[in-house]
Design a protein around this motif. Sequence first.
Motif, PDB file in Angstrom:
ATOM      1  N   GLU A   1       0.824  -1.208   0.000  1.00 40.69           N
ATOM      2  CA  GLU A   1       0.000   0.000   0.000  1.00 40.69           C
ATOM      3  C   GLU A   1       0.858   1.257   0.000  1.00 40.69           C
ATOM      4  N   VAL A   2       1.930   1.259   0.797  1.00 38.39           N
ATOM      5  CA  VAL A   2       2.771   2.457   0.915  1.00 38.39           C
ATOM      6  C   VAL A   2       3.574   2.697  -0.344  1.00 38.39           C
ATOM      7  N   TYR A   3       4.192   1.648  -0.880  1.00 39.14           N
ATOM      8  CA  TYR A   3       5.034   1.807  -2.060  1.00 39.14           C
ATOM      9  C   TYR A   3       4.232   1.847  -3.364  1.00 39.14           C
ATOM     10  N   GLY A   4       2.973   1.451  -3.317  1.00 36.92           N
ATOM     11  CA  GLY A   4       2.142   1.509  -4.509  1.00 36.92           C
ATOM     12  C   GLY A   4       2.346   0.361  -5.466  1.00 36.92           C
ATOM     13  N   ARG A   5       3.022  -0.664  -5.040  1.00 34.77           N
ATOM     14  CA  ARG A   5       3.216  -1.871  -5.856  1.00 34.77           C
ATOM     15  C   ARG A   5       3.523  -3.027  -4.927  1.00 34.77           C
ATOM     16  N   LEU A   6       3.449  -4.257  -5.450  1.00 36.15           N
ATOM     17  CA  LEU A   6       3.717  -5.435  -4.633  1.00 36.15           C
ATOM     18  C   LEU A   6       5.175  -5.434  -4.183  1.00 36.15           C
ATOM     19  N   VAL A   7       5.369  -5.470  -2.878  1.00 37.31           N
ATOM     20  CA  VAL A   7       6.719  -5.390  -2.324  1.00 37.31           C
ATOM     21  C   VAL A   7       6.857  -6.423  -1.212  1.00 37.31           C
ATOM     22  N   ILE A   8       7.955  -7.169  -1.240  1.00 40.68           N
ATOM     23  CA  ILE A   8       8.303  -8.086  -0.155  1.00 40.68           C
ATOM     24  C   ILE A   8       9.646  -7.618   0.388  1.00 40.68           C
ATOM     25  N   VAL A   9       9.604  -6.737   1.362  1.00 42.30           N
ATOM     26  CA  VAL A   9      10.811  -6.076   1.850  1.00 42.30           C
ATOM     27  C   VAL A   9      11.848  -7.061   2.388  1.00 42.30           C
ATOM     28  N   PRO A  10      11.481  -8.065   3.209  1.00 45.23           N
ATOM     29  CA  PRO A  10      12.520  -8.987   3.692  1.00 45.23           C
ATOM     30  C   PRO A  10      13.309  -9.642   2.562  1.00 45.23           C
ATOM     31  N   TRP A  11      12.599 -10.012   1.486  1.00 46.98           N
ATOM     32  CA  TRP A  11      13.304 -10.617   0.352  1.00 46.98           C
ATOM     33  C   TRP A  11      14.208  -9.592  -0.334  1.00 46.98           C
ATOM     34  N   ASN A  12      13.743  -8.337  -0.456  1.00 43.10           N
ATOM     35  CA  ASN A  12      14.574  -7.305  -1.078  1.00 43.10           C
ATOM     36  C   ASN A  12      15.864  -7.076  -0.295  1.00 43.10           C
ATOM     37  N   ILE A  13      15.763  -7.127   1.035  1.00 42.36           N
ATOM     38  CA  ILE A  13      16.963  -6.948   1.863  1.00 42.36           C
ATOM     39  C   ILE A  13      17.953  -8.079   1.618  1.00 42.36           C
ATOM     40  N   VAL A  14      17.451  -9.311   1.630  1.00 44.73           N
ATOM     41  CA  VAL A  14      18.324 -10.462   1.394  1.00 44.73           C
ATOM     42  C   VAL A  14      18.905 -10.412  -0.016  1.00 44.73           C
ATOM     43  N   LYS A  15      18.071 -10.067  -0.991  1.00 42.93           N
ATOM     44  CA  LYS A  15      18.527 -10.027  -2.387  1.00 42.93           C
ATOM     45  C   LYS A  15      19.642  -9.010  -2.575  1.00 42.93           C
ATOM     46  N   TYR A  16      19.490  -7.814  -1.978  1.00 47.83           N
ATOM     47  CA  TYR A  16      20.511  -6.782  -2.154  1.00 47.83           C
ATOM     48  C   TYR A  16      21.802  -7.147  -1.438  1.00 47.83           C
ATOM     49  N   ASN A  17      21.700  -7.661  -0.215  1.00 44.87           N
ATOM     50  CA  ASN A  17      22.896  -7.912   0.583  1.00 44.87           C
ATOM     51  C   ASN A  17      23.643  -9.177   0.181  1.00 44.87           C
ATOM     52  N   ILE A  18      22.942 -10.151  -0.376  1.00 45.83           N
ATOM     53  CA  ILE A  18      23.585 -11.424  -0.697  1.00 45.83           C
ATOM     54  C   ILE A  18      23.696 -11.653  -2.202  1.00 45.83           C
ATOM     55  N   PHE A  19      22.653 -11.273  -2.956  1.00 48.91           N
ATOM     56  CA  PHE A  19      22.642 -11.542  -4.398  1.00 48.91           C
ATOM     57  C   PHE A  19      22.719 -10.251  -5.215  1.00 48.91           C
ATOM     58  N   GLY A  20      23.295  -9.207  -4.644  1.00 47.00           N
ATOM     59  CA  GLY A  20      23.333  -7.919  -5.330  1.00 47.00           C
ATOM     60  C   GLY A  20      24.309  -7.856  -6.484  1.00 47.00           C
ATOM     61  N   GLY A  21      25.271  -8.762  -6.529  1.00 48.07           N
ATOM     62  CA  GLY A  21      26.262  -8.728  -7.589  1.00 48.07           C
ATOM     63  C   GLY A  21      27.505  -7.955  -7.172  1.00 48.07           C
ATOM     64  N   ALA A  22      28.453  -7.865  -8.089  1.00 48.20           N
ATOM     65  CA  ALA A  22      29.734  -7.240  -7.782  1.00 48.20           C
ATOM     66  C   ALA A  22      29.633  -5.734  -7.641  1.00 48.20           C
ATOM     67  N   GLU A  23      28.691  -5.109  -8.349  1.00 43.29           N
ATOM     68  CA  GLU A  23      28.617  -3.647  -8.371  1.00 43.29           C
ATOM     69  C   GLU A  23      27.874  -3.059  -7.184  1.00 43.29           C
ATOM     70  N   ARG A  24      27.071  -3.852  -6.511  1.00 42.03           N
ATOM     71  CA  ARG A  24      26.265  -3.315  -5.413  1.00 42.03           C
ATOM     72  C   ARG A  24      26.353  -4.256  -4.214  1.00 42.03           C
ATOM     73  N   GLY A  25      25.801  -3.801  -3.112  1.00 44.97           N
ATOM     74  CA  GLY A  25      25.853  -4.604  -1.901  1.00 44.97           C
ATOM     75  C   GLY A  25      26.409  -3.791  -0.743  1.00 44.97           C
ATOM     76  N   PRO A  26      26.413  -4.356   0.450  1.00 39.43           N
ATOM     77  CA  PRO A  26      26.820  -3.602   1.640  1.00 39.43           C
ATOM     78  C   PRO A  26      28.282  -3.180   1.636  1.00 39.43           C
ATOM     79  N   ASP A  27      29.147  -3.890   0.859  1.00 38.42           N
ATOM     80  CA  ASP A  27      30.567  -3.551   0.868  1.00 38.42           C
ATOM     81  C   ASP A  27      30.836  -2.162   0.294  1.00 38.42           C
ATOM     82  N   LEU A  28      29.868  -1.595  -0.440  1.00 37.76           N
ATOM     83  CA  LEU A  28      30.026  -0.236  -0.968  1.00 37.76           C
ATOM     84  C   LEU A  28      30.165   0.786   0.149  1.00 37.76           C
TER      85      LEU A  28
END
Length: 668
Positions: A276-303
């Motif tokens: 409702e807040v973002y205006g589209r279907l969002v699964i935040v826990p999965w987005n967090i895991v995806k960015y931190n673990i499967f973000g790829g070489a260019e992105r991720g927490p090491d930045l």
Amino acid sequence: MAQTAANVQHIRLRKPDAVKTPTKPRHQGILQDQLRRSAKAPWTPSFSLAFRMLLLLRVSAAMYSNIQDCDEVFNFWEPLHYLDRGVGFQTWEVSPKYAIRSWAYIILHFLPAWGPVRLLSLEKRQAFFAVRIFLALVSSFCEARFYRSIADTLNDRVGRYMLFMLIFSTGMWNASTAFLPSSFAMYANLLAFSYAMQLSSRGDNRRTLLATLSFAAGAIIGWPFSLLVAVPFVLDEFFVRGLDRVSSSTYRVWQLSRLQRLVFSGLIPVILVDTEVYGRLVIVPWNIVKYNIFGGAERGPDLYGSEPWHFYILNLLLNFNILLPLALLSIPSLTVTYFFDRKRLGLTKPSPDQSSPFVLLALRLAPFYLWLGVLSTQPHKEERFMFPIYPLICFNAANSVYLMRGWLEVIFIKSTNSPYRASKSRIFRGFTSFLVVASIALSVSRIFALSRYYHAPLDVVHHLEAEELPRLLNVTGLLAYLPLDNSNSDENGPRVDLAPIKQFGLRLCFGKEWYRFPGHYLVPDGVDVQFIKSEFDGLLPRHFGLSSGQGRVWRRDGTRLVPSGLNDLNKEEVGQYVDISTCDYLIDSDFPEHPPLTPSIHEPRYAIQSSTWDRAFCAPFLDPRHSPLITRTLWVPLSSWSRRNSFGDYCLLRNRQRAAEREKRMWR
């Protein structure tokens, strides 16, 4: 002899039988005292008393602790201020394009921020502290619940040691009132472990249900990675018999029943809120895991930086002093006790169809090791990542203290061959008291150091609201007071009405101190906060888009707009900056005792540019690079101690030219 009349009745008066209050049976926990076993149980505070003791310190933290992390401000205080007031900074994490911060967690804090201000006619500064006091209440309840579970299921002394470690710990002082998902995960873990500490049994579905729901709430609403601490609980449920007696022939059926109970205990969904807040279907826990673990070489927490493997060891030593080595020694201490003081784990050995007390306790000590070990291997490290296990550090340390006390008792009895003399000796109490009191003294000293050395950012913005803006209203003839009544009066008299400052269009700027911005809740309405260019070349937040207010359920529809200039690669966007000549006020730090050796183009010493800037207010701020380790870490009430440190100035600077032009005008 005189005879008594037949119709005379006699009444005998006697005291009513005393109603005996049932006492909790001793020696029912995993760890059992060996001395004075027939004596009454040692004193332990009740849940009510423990809650009040904790609340006293937690409310103090709410009022006086620093903001330790800029992520707390920009990802949580600012979205909450936007939800409440329609103004705030937006980071890329809360952009609908990336959506790795859950609004469900932020919304939980809306009523504590909105209610007191609207109902009691307070200012928004009070809303900031109202939210913190709300967090103090939640933390105190969860900590007290956890403490009583330890005292009831493990040992009274372990519970008591842990309670005083929790109350005065520097780490808990910082984490208990922090507006961060990792703090929420800590609350959830406290509740979960208050149930998980109980011995499992096939007939106790309530333990599994409530522990699982608590772990799930901490992961889904708070931080997904906090589920890591639940792994020993799952092993306990699936492999350890607990109170059940299970023969080898029925072991598989028993495991299946436990597995079914785990699977059907349920989770807490937040997908609908974020959608409702973002205006589209969002699964935040999965987005967090995806960015931190499967973000790829260019992105991720090491930045955002990396730290050596021992970063958490050093940081935890700052926050828990001697409790950290004691916590690290908990399982080794349990192993020594198993061979050296076996009766402390029960007078009788468990039968083959029962679980060993050693295994039961080791599983309850394991989450601390698991969390510290896994996170120490990650390159990107931050202090807040340890928040979920802060109470477990105290728990593990309390177990070590108790087990070491047992070793002393065994050595004393073997040396004197007199259990009676051991029961009368004060050596053991002195040993445990020394460790707990030493930890408390070091923690209190550290808390005072944080408050006295690093509180300047909060002092400066308070001066802006309490002194500088009333001064400006006074010299421009706009000074007015709010009506004096019970809702807005205090011991200092009526409050100044700051509403007229909106006429000035004031701009408050941050340069190299951008990461110490305390949030819009501490900046009066009508003051525009912006950033100027500094040597920092990463991505800074930008303001939320304006809301149309036309949504049926969610009226702050600026959260649904994908802002320009935000990315998940930490690349600088020069459009986020304003020209410094447009700033009416600037917050900056200066260290005159140790100025930079080479002048900086983007970070000049604004505080000494007296032709451009007036020092409206400056507060001392520790220069850690040029202060001895011991004196910058701890505070001692001696002037000779403080003189060893080097301090700079944390200043609110006033643009002289813009101030002169503004104060010469006639305002109505």
